[in-house]
Design a protein around this motif. Sequence first.
Motif, mmCIF file in Angstrom:
data_model
loop_
_atom_site.group_PDB
_atom_site.id
_atom_site.type_symbol
_atom_site.label_atom_id
_atom_site.label_comp_id
_atom_site.label_asym_id
_atom_site.label_seq_id
_atom_site.Cartn_x
_atom_site.Cartn_y
_atom_site.Cartn_z
ATOM 1 N N GLY A 208 51.306 0.464 63.175
ATOM 2 C CA GLY A 208 51.422 -0.126 64.278
ATOM 3 C C GLY A 208 52.361 -1.328 64.401
ATOM 4 O O GLY A 208 52.331 -2.184 65.672
ATOM 5 N N ASN A 209 53.423 -1.406 63.428
ATOM 6 C CA ASN A 209 54.175 -2.622 63.552
ATOM 7 C C ASN A 209 55.673 -1.876 63.790
ATOM 8 O O ASN A 209 56.019 -0.770 63.581
ATOM 9 C CB ASN A 209 54.394 -3.213 62.083
ATOM 10 C CG ASN A 209 53.113 -3.898 61.883
ATOM 11 O OD1 ASN A 209 52.275 -4.468 62.849
ATOM 12 N ND2 ASN A 209 52.654 -3.829 60.676
ATOM 13 N N ASP A 210 56.620 -2.741 64.318
ATOM 14 C CA ASP A 210 58.068 -2.487 64.429
ATOM 15 C C ASP A 210 58.848 -3.153 63.625
ATOM 16 O O ASP A 210 60.177 -3.175 63.755
ATOM 17 C CB ASP A 210 58.421 -2.686 66.115
ATOM 18 C CG ASP A 210 58.374 -4.342 66.344
ATOM 19 O OD1 ASP A 210 57.948 -5.114 65.416
ATOM 20 O OD2 ASP A 210 58.482 -4.558 67.455
ATOM 21 N N ASN B 104 51.585 6.974 75.336
ATOM 22 C CA ASN B 104 52.679 6.425 74.468
ATOM 23 C C ASN B 104 52.517 6.889 73.126
ATOM 24 O O ASN B 104 51.625 7.538 72.562
ATOM 25 C CB ASN B 104 52.621 4.998 74.910
ATOM 26 C CG ASN B 104 51.470 4.354 74.207
ATOM 27 O OD1 ASN B 104 50.756 4.645 73.153
ATOM 28 N ND2 ASN B 104 50.920 3.131 74.897
ATOM 29 N N SER B 105 53.575 6.220 72.500
ATOM 30 C CA SER B 105 53.833 6.692 71.087
ATOM 31 C C SER B 105 52.568 6.360 70.045
ATOM 32 O O SER B 105 52.013 6.936 69.201
ATOM 33 C CB SER B 105 54.988 6.154 70.414
ATOM 34 O OG SER B 105 56.027 6.538 71.080
ATOM 35 N N ARG B 106 51.917 5.013 70.389
ATOM 36 C CA ARG B 106 50.874 4.560 69.684
ATOM 37 C C ARG B 106 49.590 5.466 69.933
ATOM 38 O O ARG B 106 48.807 5.604 69.048
ATOM 39 C CB ARG B 106 50.736 2.969 70.094
ATOM 40 C CG ARG B 106 49.342 2.312 69.359
ATOM 41 C CD ARG B 106 49.272 2.497 67.820
ATOM 42 N NE ARG B 106 50.567 2.404 67.287
ATOM 43 C CZ ARG B 106 50.806 2.927 66.055
ATOM 44 N NH1 ARG B 106 49.741 3.552 65.525
ATOM 45 N NH2 ARG B 106 51.943 2.877 65.525
ATOM 46 N N GLU B 107 49.364 5.805 71.049
ATOM 47 C CA GLU B 107 48.250 6.722 71.730
ATOM 48 C C GLU B 107 48.366 8.054 71.040
ATOM 49 O O GLU B 107 47.300 8.612 70.383
ATOM 50 C CB GLU B 107 48.204 6.618 73.065
ATOM 51 C CG GLU B 107 47.704 5.696 73.779
ATOM 52 C CD GLU B 107 47.994 5.603 75.410
ATOM 53 O OE1 GLU B 107 47.140 4.743 75.833
ATOM 54 O OE2 GLU B 107 48.710 6.512 75.724
ATOM 55 N N TYR C 231 55.458 1.876 60.930
ATOM 56 C CA TYR C 231 55.303 2.517 62.030
ATOM 57 C C TYR C 231 53.857 2.957 62.216
ATOM 58 O O TYR C 231 53.054 2.958 63.197
ATOM 59 C CB TYR C 231 56.159 3.695 62.348
ATOM 60 C CG TYR C 231 56.088 4.493 63.798
ATOM 61 C CD1 TYR C 231 56.808 3.830 64.647
ATOM 62 C CD2 TYR C 231 55.578 5.541 63.952
ATOM 63 C CE1 TYR C 231 56.777 4.491 65.848
ATOM 64 C CE2 TYR C 231 55.736 6.169 64.923
ATOM 65 C CZ TYR C 231 56.222 5.860 66.109
ATOM 66 O OH TYR C 231 56.145 6.448 67.283
ATOM 67 N N ASN D 208 47.465 7.730 67.376
ATOM 68 C CA ASN D 208 45.803 7.558 67.162
ATOM 69 C C ASN D 208 45.093 8.848 67.488
ATOM 70 O O ASN D 208 44.232 9.110 66.693
ATOM 71 C CB ASN D 208 45.455 6.422 68.199
ATOM 72 C CG ASN D 208 46.019 4.837 67.621
ATOM 73 O OD1 ASN D 208 46.311 4.659 66.459
ATOM 74 N ND2 ASN D 208 45.794 4.143 68.719
#
Length: 317
Positions: free
Chosen positions: A269-271, A2-5, A266, A8
């Motif tokens: 890690g916040n929307d 996913n986008s967060r991965e 972003y 990172n």
Amino acid sequence: MNSREKINKLKEEIAKGVIGQEEMVNSILIGLLTSGHILLEGVPGLAKTTTVKAVALAIDLNFKRIQFTPDLLPSDIIGAQIFDMKTSEFKIKKGPIFTNLLLADEINRAPAKVQSALLEVMQERQVTIADDTFKIEAPFLVLATQNPIEQEGAYSLPEAQLDRFMFKIVVSYNTKEQEYEIAKRVTMNSFEQINKAIDKNDLEELKKEVKDIHIDKELEDYIIDIIDASRNPKNYGLDDLVDIIHFGASPRATIDMFKAVKANAYLRGNDYVSPIDIAMLAKDILRHRIILSYEAMAKEINVDDVIQKILEKIAIP
């Protein structure tokens, strides 16, 4: 992933080749996510080239570096029309500007015509050679470095050209612990290989997600107030800055702030955007756009101090 991965993983790969300098890495990622160019100011040897190379490898982007010198010509950057003796025809030879990541090293040592040629491409994202116009392939990001102005042979960039940069990042020395680790890894040749974390398609998807980051109307008004206070300090009770600021920030500063705070939120890690995002980026976005008066120079007042005063005076929503 996913986008967060993906984010990172990207940071992990870059960290393999760059120790410390988190602000510089973060600003480059924001630049890529918002199509904003970056000016890096610092003495030589602070891993500017290494960082850009690491980002290029981690995203599988083309990377080129130009060393700016007083005898450089615009055609050395954008390319030229040359005569081919074998075919008796003119051909276009493209310059190093045709890349994804361009490191313009020591931009303030180059003649004005060369600086203008580069900055025109930054704005238009296209190059005209002879009668032909060529689009620069996306993503396209210029990272220009300059030595501190007081160094011999360096000249300050004109204000109109500085305004084309989203950020001006002042690159500082690493901590003692980081420098020890750098020296240890270099002498032992123990830096890990940087692998591709994401590709251009992934980057385009991340850019779309950044645009969807929410920012409250109150925070948008807060940004407008900060910019306006740099132009009309008296309206905000900043009477002591009236004779200190010669010119305030341009409308580009507002546009860049709106885009950059979304990307920063972003990456954190916040929307949604918070006042912290604005506080983190305000100086980097404004320090090259606020022009101080001679009185400020005489009093040795720093532009970062002026920005800090504005931030302290404007009420946080």
